[in-house]
Design an enzyme around this catalytic site. Structure first.
Site, PDB file in Angstrom:
ATOM      1  N   TYR A  28       1.443  60.888  26.109  1.00  0.00           N
ATOM      2  CA  TYR A  28       2.351  59.970  25.410  1.00  0.00           C
ATOM      3  C   TYR A  28       2.526  60.376  23.950  1.00  0.00           C
ATOM      4  CZ  TYR A  28       4.166  55.764  23.237  1.00  0.00           C
ATOM      5  OH  TYR A  28       4.931  54.887  22.497  1.00  0.00           O
ATOM      6  N   GLU A  29       1.424  60.803  23.327  1.00  0.00           N
ATOM      7  CA  GLU A  29       1.467  61.180  21.914  1.00  0.00           C
ATOM      8  C   GLU A  29       1.900  62.633  21.714  1.00  0.00           C
ATOM      9  OE1 GLU A  29      -2.405  60.116  20.319  1.00  0.00           O
ATOM     10  OE2 GLU A  29      -1.769  58.023  20.100  1.00  0.00           O
ATOM     11  N   GLU A  86     -10.479  53.478  18.195  1.00  0.00           N
ATOM     12  CA  GLU A  86     -10.019  54.867  18.210  1.00  0.00           C
ATOM     13  C   GLU A  86      -8.774  55.019  19.080  1.00  0.00           C
ATOM     14  OE1 GLU A  86      -9.882  58.982  17.481  1.00  0.00           O
ATOM     15  OE2 GLU A  86     -11.017  57.421  16.452  1.00  0.00           O
ATOM     16  N   VAL A  90      -2.234  51.630  27.436  1.00  0.00           N
ATOM     17  CA  VAL A  90      -1.854  50.851  28.609  1.00  0.00           C
ATOM     18  C   VAL A  90      -0.941  51.729  29.455  1.00  0.00           C
ATOM     19  CG1 VAL A  90      -0.654  48.793  29.452  1.00  0.00           C
ATOM     20  CG2 VAL A  90      -2.065  48.659  27.382  1.00  0.00           C
ATOM     21  N   GLY A  96       3.978  45.523  28.773  1.00  0.00           N
ATOM     22  CA  GLY A  96       4.808  44.329  28.705  1.00  0.00           C
ATOM     23  C   GLY A  96       4.263  43.155  29.503  1.00  0.00           C
ATOM     24  N   GLY A 100      -2.298  45.062  26.719  1.00  0.00           N
ATOM     25  CA  GLY A 100      -2.692  45.483  25.381  1.00  0.00           C
ATOM     26  C   GLY A 100      -3.203  44.316  24.555  1.00  0.00           C
ATOM     27  N   ASN A 127       5.269  55.997  16.047  1.00  0.00           N
ATOM     28  CA  ASN A 127       5.085  55.151  17.229  1.00  0.00           C
ATOM     29  C   ASN A 127       5.539  53.714  16.932  1.00  0.00           C
ATOM     30  OD1 ASN A 127       4.300  53.961  19.602  1.00  0.00           O
ATOM     31  ND2 ASN A 127       2.272  54.916  19.639  1.00  0.00           N
ATOM     32  N   TYR A 134       1.420  45.671  17.282  1.00  0.00           N
ATOM     33  CA  TYR A 134       0.374  45.184  16.386  1.00  0.00           C
ATOM     34  C   TYR A 134       0.915  44.144  15.402  1.00  0.00           C
ATOM     35  CZ  TYR A 134      -2.636  48.888  18.189  1.00  0.00           C
ATOM     36  OH  TYR A 134      -3.396  49.687  19.006  1.00  0.00           O
TER      37      TYR A 134
END
Length: 145
Positions: A28-29, A86, A90, A96, A100, A127, A134
């Site tokens: 994903y990253e 760290e 999900v 959704g 998370g 991101n 958050y």
């Protein structure tokens, strides 16, 4: 019908699943090429004689949905321990649905139970989805850090 989300501490038998989530996060990253973790390394560093970090696992109706990996840090100014998150990941199929949020709420409760002075994490600046997640939960950015 809303599915139930459960959180539990990871066990040695979860090592393969933890690695699967780590690889999912790395992909994903866009950092899969940097992911060198192996099951043997995770077993030694997470469940060996001196664990370096802790992991909690999230399940939606008993299906693996995500994980959070964290460790204790320390604030000299507060003279109290803290928790550093760290990684939180999900699985896309479960996003959704409160997974998370359940992971972060569990960590917040753990921080309170352990008398921690803070719960911290970092987010990649690109991101936007994670940043919005958050912020919706009331986190505040500390861009000066």
């Amino acid at each position: 019908m809303k599915r139930s989300v459960t959180i539990r501490r990871a066990e040695r038998a979860d090592v393969a699943l933890v690695l699967q989530f780590i690889r999912g996060l790395a992909a994903y990253e866009k950092l899969a090429h940097e992911c060198e973790a192996t099951e043997a390394q995770l077993e030694r560093t997470l469940f060996g004689e001196r664990p370096s970090a802790e992991v909690i696992m999230a399940f939606r109706d008993d299906l693996p949905a995500g994980f959070a990996l964290f460790f204790q840090n320390y604030s000299t100014f507060l003279a109290r321990p803290g928790i550093y998150l760290e990684d939180l990941f999900v699985d896309p199929a479960h996003r959704g649905h409160g997974v998370g949020q359940a992971l972060l709420a569990h960590l917040a409760a753990l921080a309170v139970a352990r008398d921690c002075g803070r719960l911290e994490w970092s987010v990649l600046d690109w991101n936007a989805d994670a940043i919005r997640f958050y912020e919706r939960l009331g986190a505040r950015a500390m861009n000066e850090w």
